[in-house]
Enzyme design. Structure first.
Site, PDB file in Angstrom:
ATOM      1  N   THR A 127       0.824  -1.209   0.000  1.00  0.00           N
ATOM      2  CA  THR A 127       0.000   0.000   0.000  1.00  0.00           C
ATOM      3  C   THR A 127       0.862   1.265   0.000  1.00  0.00           C
ATOM      4  O   THR A 127       2.014   1.243   0.460  1.00  0.00           O
ATOM      5  CB  THR A 127      -0.906  -0.004   1.254  1.00  0.00           C
ATOM      6  OG1 THR A 127      -1.506   1.276   1.406  1.00  0.00           O
ATOM      7  CG2 THR A 127      -0.124  -0.296   2.530  1.00  0.00           C
ATOM      8  N   ASP A 128       0.285   2.359  -0.483  1.00  0.00           N
ATOM      9  CA  ASP A 128       0.979   3.658  -0.427  1.00  0.00           C
ATOM     10  C   ASP A 128       1.195   4.106   1.020  1.00  0.00           C
ATOM     11  O   ASP A 128       2.038   4.943   1.303  1.00  0.00           O
ATOM     12  CB  ASP A 128       0.222   4.734  -1.219  1.00  0.00           C
ATOM     13  CG  ASP A 128      -1.232   4.930  -0.793  1.00  0.00           C
ATOM     14  OD1 ASP A 128      -1.670   4.287   0.184  1.00  0.00           O
ATOM     15  OD2 ASP A 128      -1.941   5.727  -1.448  1.00  0.00           O
ATOM     16  N   GLU A 129       0.422   3.511   1.948  1.00  0.00           N
ATOM     17  CA  GLU A 129       0.476   3.978   3.335  1.00  0.00           C
ATOM     18  C   GLU A 129       1.813   3.684   4.007  1.00  0.00           C
ATOM     19  O   GLU A 129       2.147   4.294   5.021  1.00  0.00           O
ATOM     20  CB  GLU A 129      -0.682   3.385   4.145  1.00  0.00           C
ATOM     21  CG  GLU A 129      -2.004   3.691   3.483  1.00  0.00           C
ATOM     22  CD  GLU A 129      -3.229   3.459   4.355  1.00  0.00           C
ATOM     23  OE1 GLU A 129      -3.105   3.477   5.582  1.00  0.00           O
ATOM     24  OE2 GLU A 129      -4.318   3.275   3.781  1.00  0.00           O
TER      25      GLU A 129
ATOM     26  N   TYR B  46      -1.822  -0.470  11.042  1.00  0.00           N
ATOM     27  CA  TYR B  46      -2.044  -1.105   9.727  1.00  0.00           C
ATOM     28  C   TYR B  46      -0.827  -0.917   8.824  1.00  0.00           C
ATOM     29  O   TYR B  46      -0.255  -1.882   8.298  1.00  0.00           O
ATOM     30  CB  TYR B  46      -3.298  -0.525   9.058  1.00  0.00           C
ATOM     31  CG  TYR B  46      -3.398  -0.859   7.581  1.00  0.00           C
ATOM     32  CD1 TYR B  46      -3.609  -2.173   7.155  1.00  0.00           C
ATOM     33  CD2 TYR B  46      -3.260   0.134   6.595  1.00  0.00           C
ATOM     34  CE1 TYR B  46      -3.679  -2.487   5.803  1.00  0.00           C
ATOM     35  CE2 TYR B  46      -3.335  -0.173   5.246  1.00  0.00           C
ATOM     36  CZ  TYR B  46      -3.544  -1.484   4.854  1.00  0.00           C
ATOM     37  OH  TYR B  46      -3.599  -1.800   3.517  1.00  0.00           O
TER      38      TYR B  46
ATOM     39  N   LYS C 178       1.893  -3.651   7.287  1.00  0.00           N
ATOM     40  CA  LYS C 178       2.119  -3.868   5.842  1.00  0.00           C
ATOM     41  C   LYS C 178       3.592  -3.615   5.497  1.00  0.00           C
ATOM     42  O   LYS C 178       4.178  -4.330   4.677  1.00  0.00           O
ATOM     43  CB  LYS C 178       1.214  -2.940   5.013  1.00  0.00           C
ATOM     44  CG  LYS C 178      -0.271  -3.234   5.105  1.00  0.00           C
ATOM     45  CD  LYS C 178      -0.670  -4.579   4.507  1.00  0.00           C
ATOM     46  CE  LYS C 178      -0.545  -4.616   2.998  1.00  0.00           C
ATOM     47  NZ  LYS C 178      -1.040  -5.921   2.467  1.00  0.00           N
TER      48      LYS C 178
HETATM   49  P1  NAD Z   1     -10.442  -6.754   1.949  1.00  0.00           P
HETATM   50  O1  NAD Z   1     -10.448  -6.490   3.407  1.00  0.00           O
HETATM   51  O2  NAD Z   1     -11.649  -6.491   1.134  1.00  0.00           O
HETATM   52  O3  NAD Z   1     -10.017  -8.268   1.677  1.00  0.00           O
HETATM   53  C1  NAD Z   1      -9.038  -8.928   2.436  1.00  0.00           C
HETATM   54  C2  NAD Z   1      -9.356 -10.415   2.374  1.00  0.00           C
HETATM   55  O4  NAD Z   1      -8.378 -11.108   3.157  1.00  0.00           O
HETATM   56  C3  NAD Z   1     -10.724 -10.771   2.976  1.00  0.00           C
HETATM   57  O5  NAD Z   1     -11.479 -11.557   2.069  1.00  0.00           O
HETATM   58  C4  NAD Z   1     -10.388 -11.558   4.237  1.00  0.00           C
HETATM   59  O6  NAD Z   1     -11.335 -12.581   4.530  1.00  0.00           O
HETATM   60  C5  NAD Z   1      -9.025 -12.128   3.893  1.00  0.00           C
HETATM   61  N1  NAD Z   1      -8.243 -12.424   5.098  1.00  0.00           N
HETATM   62  C6  NAD Z   1      -8.060 -11.634   6.180  1.00  0.00           C
HETATM   63  N2  NAD Z   1      -7.305 -12.263   7.100  1.00  0.00           N
HETATM   64  C7  NAD Z   1      -6.994 -13.473   6.564  1.00  0.00           C
HETATM   65  C8  NAD Z   1      -6.216 -14.558   7.023  1.00  0.00           C
HETATM   66  N3  NAD Z   1      -5.612 -14.540   8.227  1.00  0.00           N
HETATM   67  N4  NAD Z   1      -6.087 -15.636   6.219  1.00  0.00           N
HETATM   68  C9  NAD Z   1      -6.695 -15.691   5.017  1.00  0.00           C
HETATM   69  N5  NAD Z   1      -7.448 -14.687   4.535  1.00  0.00           N
HETATM   70  C10 NAD Z   1      -7.592 -13.585   5.304  1.00  0.00           C
HETATM   71  O7  NAD Z   1      -9.193  -5.932   1.417  1.00  0.00           O
HETATM   72  P2  NAD Z   1      -8.857  -5.344  -0.020  1.00  0.00           P
HETATM   73  O8  NAD Z   1      -9.261  -3.935  -0.033  1.00  0.00           O
HETATM   74  O9  NAD Z   1      -9.331  -6.269  -1.069  1.00  0.00           O
HETATM   75  O10 NAD Z   1      -7.266  -5.369   0.055  1.00  0.00           O
HETATM   76  C11 NAD Z   1      -6.489  -6.419  -0.534  1.00  0.00           C
HETATM   77  C12 NAD Z   1      -5.021  -6.104  -0.353  1.00  0.00           C
HETATM   78  O11 NAD Z   1      -4.724  -4.836  -0.949  1.00  0.00           O
HETATM   79  C13 NAD Z   1      -4.582  -5.998   1.104  1.00  0.00           C
HETATM   80  O12 NAD Z   1      -3.318  -6.607   1.231  1.00  0.00           O
HETATM   81  C14 NAD Z   1      -4.486  -4.505   1.352  1.00  0.00           C
HETATM   82  O13 NAD Z   1      -3.528  -4.205   2.359  1.00  0.00           O
HETATM   83  C15 NAD Z   1      -4.063  -4.009  -0.013  1.00  0.00           C
HETATM   84  N6  NAD Z   1      -4.458  -2.611  -0.293  1.00  0.00           N
HETATM   85  C16 NAD Z   1      -5.779  -2.261  -0.359  1.00  0.00           C
HETATM   86  C17 NAD Z   1      -6.126  -0.950  -0.655  1.00  0.00           C
HETATM   87  C18 NAD Z   1      -7.567  -0.503  -0.764  1.00  0.00           C
HETATM   88  O14 NAD Z   1      -7.813   0.679  -1.029  1.00  0.00           O
HETATM   89  N7  NAD Z   1      -8.560  -1.368  -0.627  1.00  0.00           N
HETATM   90  C19 NAD Z   1      -5.125   0.014  -0.863  1.00  0.00           C
HETATM   91  C20 NAD Z   1      -3.790  -0.389  -0.763  1.00  0.00           C
HETATM   92  C21 NAD Z   1      -3.469  -1.706  -0.503  1.00  0.00           C
HETATM   93  P1  TYD Z   2     -10.496   4.711   4.326  1.00  0.00           P
HETATM   94  O1  TYD Z   2     -11.495   4.419   3.267  1.00  0.00           O
HETATM   95  O2  TYD Z   2     -10.682   4.082   5.674  1.00  0.00           O
HETATM   96  O3  TYD Z   2      -9.071   4.378   3.718  1.00  0.00           O
HETATM   97  P2  TYD Z   2      -7.574   4.742   4.282  1.00  0.00           P
HETATM   98  O4  TYD Z   2      -7.656   5.089   5.708  1.00  0.00           O
HETATM   99  O5  TYD Z   2      -6.855   3.459   4.040  1.00  0.00           O
HETATM  100  O6  TYD Z   2      -7.092   5.874   3.410  1.00  0.00           O
HETATM  101  O7  TYD Z   2     -10.463   6.279   4.551  1.00  0.00           O
HETATM  102  C1  TYD Z   2     -10.186   7.156   3.479  1.00  0.00           C
HETATM  103  C2  TYD Z   2     -10.106   8.549   4.071  1.00  0.00           C
HETATM  104  O8  TYD Z   2     -11.407   8.923   4.513  1.00  0.00           O
HETATM  105  C3  TYD Z   2      -9.206   8.650   5.287  1.00  0.00           C
HETATM  106  O9  TYD Z   2      -8.560   9.921   5.256  1.00  0.00           O
HETATM  107  C4  TYD Z   2     -10.167   8.598   6.464  1.00  0.00           C
HETATM  108  C5  TYD Z   2     -11.418   9.253   5.923  1.00  0.00           C
HETATM  109  N1  TYD Z   2     -12.698   8.744   6.451  1.00  0.00           N
HETATM  110  C6  TYD Z   2     -13.652   9.644   6.919  1.00  0.00           C
HETATM  111  O10 TYD Z   2     -13.443  10.868   6.936  1.00  0.00           O
HETATM  112  N2  TYD Z   2     -14.830   9.141   7.380  1.00  0.00           N
HETATM  113  C7  TYD Z   2     -15.096   7.801   7.403  1.00  0.00           C
HETATM  114  O11 TYD Z   2     -16.194   7.396   7.880  1.00  0.00           O
HETATM  115  C8  TYD Z   2     -14.107   6.893   6.922  1.00  0.00           C
HETATM  116  C9  TYD Z   2     -14.351   5.415   6.939  1.00  0.00           C
HETATM  117  C10 TYD Z   2     -12.922   7.421   6.439  1.00  0.00           C
END
Ligand code: NAD
Ligand code: TYD
Length: 349
Positions: A126-128, A152, A156
């Site tokens: 992630t960018d985080e 988090y 990561k």
């Molecule tokens: P999500 O939470 O929708 O999906 C995560 C999946 O992992 C879920 O289906 C969950 O059941 C499974 N999981 C959790 N713990 C587990 C374990 N111990 N064993 C097996 N499975 C497990 O998340 P997402 O948004 O699809 O993210 C996928 C990946 O992308 C993650 O690694 C996340 O850190 C990364 N990511 C997501 C975003 C975003 O904006 N969604 C941004 C940057 C990076």
């Molecule tokens: P989020 O979707 O939780 O993603 P991330 O924290 O990984 O960036 O949040 C996106 C942005 O929105 C973050 O700056 C937190 C803010 N946010 C709110 O202001 N209200 C909300 O209810 C949530 C869930 C997030």
């Protein structure tokens, strides 16, 4: 593949199976969220998809699956992913994101050595991990030092370091990608965009943390899947790649845009933006994330195809077309318990 029931993973499986006719996906997922089974319902009759429910921390299970299916590529999507949850309950983030990634790396190392196979391991990051930027700072490149600031992002970052260590120490074919905030179909409604859509549909307040001027870069999930596919196909071992959407915006502006779209799609007596409510800020809230994507642009000629307008339109329409999916989550006891816990933690209970 791990975590393929989740938001990005389920989109990627669909993308990959459509693109490649000879790939078989073994999908290991613990199903930690309600709605998970529905996310892969369309894959039930797909012979090239096998679902295995289980934990990536379970070394015996991971080892058994690698052997049984002669797995040659691992894409690790599985993770605890919500920053707010990581603040309230960090423990599980360390277990899954750190120890789980370690377990996968270690089992893969052992199995591929035994099988005499040069497997490929791709870690989804992630960018985080790069930490918080000021509005005037340049976007992060793949060489920007890590500076994670939440449980988090620290978990990561730790997983990334382990993956890199396995490349250097054991010469495993490891690649990494850092993506910005994804949005699109099947995202769990605890994240900002689906939460806003869900609350607008229920005429409930939309909580904006702090001043709402935090900036995120928004990437439509299908664009992410396309970039991942190219990295898996042509990426170099030991390299990491940024995948950004080039759509930076403040949270407030983003939510206002969604409200304006709802004003057009489902006109109500008052403008939807009146539902926006400032609430207490997230502790340690990162101000801005931004990724430079020159590397993937140059190597793969990849560029995000969706601007925020087309991406949001598709996303909103998907949620409107899947109200049953949304409803089953919003009425789930564990989900409701989390919402209550989060509100209490933030002093809004
Ligand atoms: P999500 O939470 O929708 O999906 C995560 C999946 O992992 C879920 O289906 C969950 O059941 C499974 N999981 C959790 N713990 C587990 C374990 N111990 N064993 C097996 N499975 C497990 O998340 P997402 O948004 O699809 O993210 C996928 C990946 O992308 C993650 O690694 C996340 O850190 C990364 N990511 C997501 C975003 C975003 O904006 N969604 C941004 C940057 C990076
Ligand atoms: P989020 O979707 O939780 O993603 P991330 O924290 O990984 O960036 O949040 C996106 C942005 O929105 C973050 O700056 C937190 C803010 N946010 C709110 O202001 N209200 C909300 O209810 C949530 C869930 C997030």
């Amino acid at each position: 593949m791990t975590g393929g029931v989740g938001f990005i993973g389920s989109n990627f499986i669909n993308y990959l199976l459509e693109k490649e006719s000879r790939v078989h996906v073994v999908n290991l997922d613990l199903l930690i969220y309600p709605g998970g089974v529905q996310n892969i319902a369309s894959l039930n009759r797909q012979p090239r998809h096998t679902f295995a429910q289980g934990d990536i921390c379970d070394s015996a299970l991971v080892g058994e699956l690698l052997k049984k299916y002669a797995v040659d590529t691992i894409v690790n999507f599985a993770a605890e992913t919500h920053v707010d949850r990581s603040i309230v309950e960090p423990d599980q983030f360390i277990k899954t994101n750190v120890h789980g990634t370690f377990t996968l790396l270690e089992e893969a190392r052992k199995y591929w050595a035994l099988a005499g196979m040069r497997g490929r391991f791709h870690q989804i990051s992630t960018d985080e991990v790069f930490g918080s930027l000021n509005p005037e700072e340049a976007a992060c490149t793949e060489r920007t030092p890590y500076h994670p600031r939440s449980p988090y992002s620290a978990s990561k970052a730790s997983a990334d370091l382990l993956a890199q260590a396995y490349f250097h120490t054991y010469q495993m074919a490891i690649t990494l990608s850092h993506c910005s905030n994804n949005y699109g179909p099947r995202q769990f409604p605890e994240k900002l965009i689906p939460l806003t859509i869900a609350n607008l549909l229920q005429a409930q307040e939309i909580p904006i943390y702090g001043d709402g001027l935090q900036i995120r870069d928004w990437l439509y999930v299908e664009d992410h899947c396309e970039a991942l596919y190219l990295i898996l196909r042509d990426g170099q071992a030991g390299e990491s790649y940024n995948i950004g959407g080039e759509n930076q915006m403040t949270n407030l502006e983003l939510v206002e845009r969604i409200c304006a779209r709802f004003d057009q799609l489902r006109p109500a007596l008052k403008p939807y933006r009146q539902l926006i409510k400032r609430v207490s800020d997230r502790p340690g809230h990162d101000r801005r994330y931004a990724l430079a994507i020159a590397k993937v642009r140059q190597i793969f000629q990849w560029t995000p195809k969706h601007g925020l307008e087309s991406g949001l339109d598709k996303t909103i329409q998907w949620y409107l077309d899947h109200l049953d999916w949304l409803d089953s989550i919003l009425t789930d006891a564990a989900y409701l318990q989390w919402v209550k816990q989060n509100y209490e933690f933030r002093g809004q209970g």
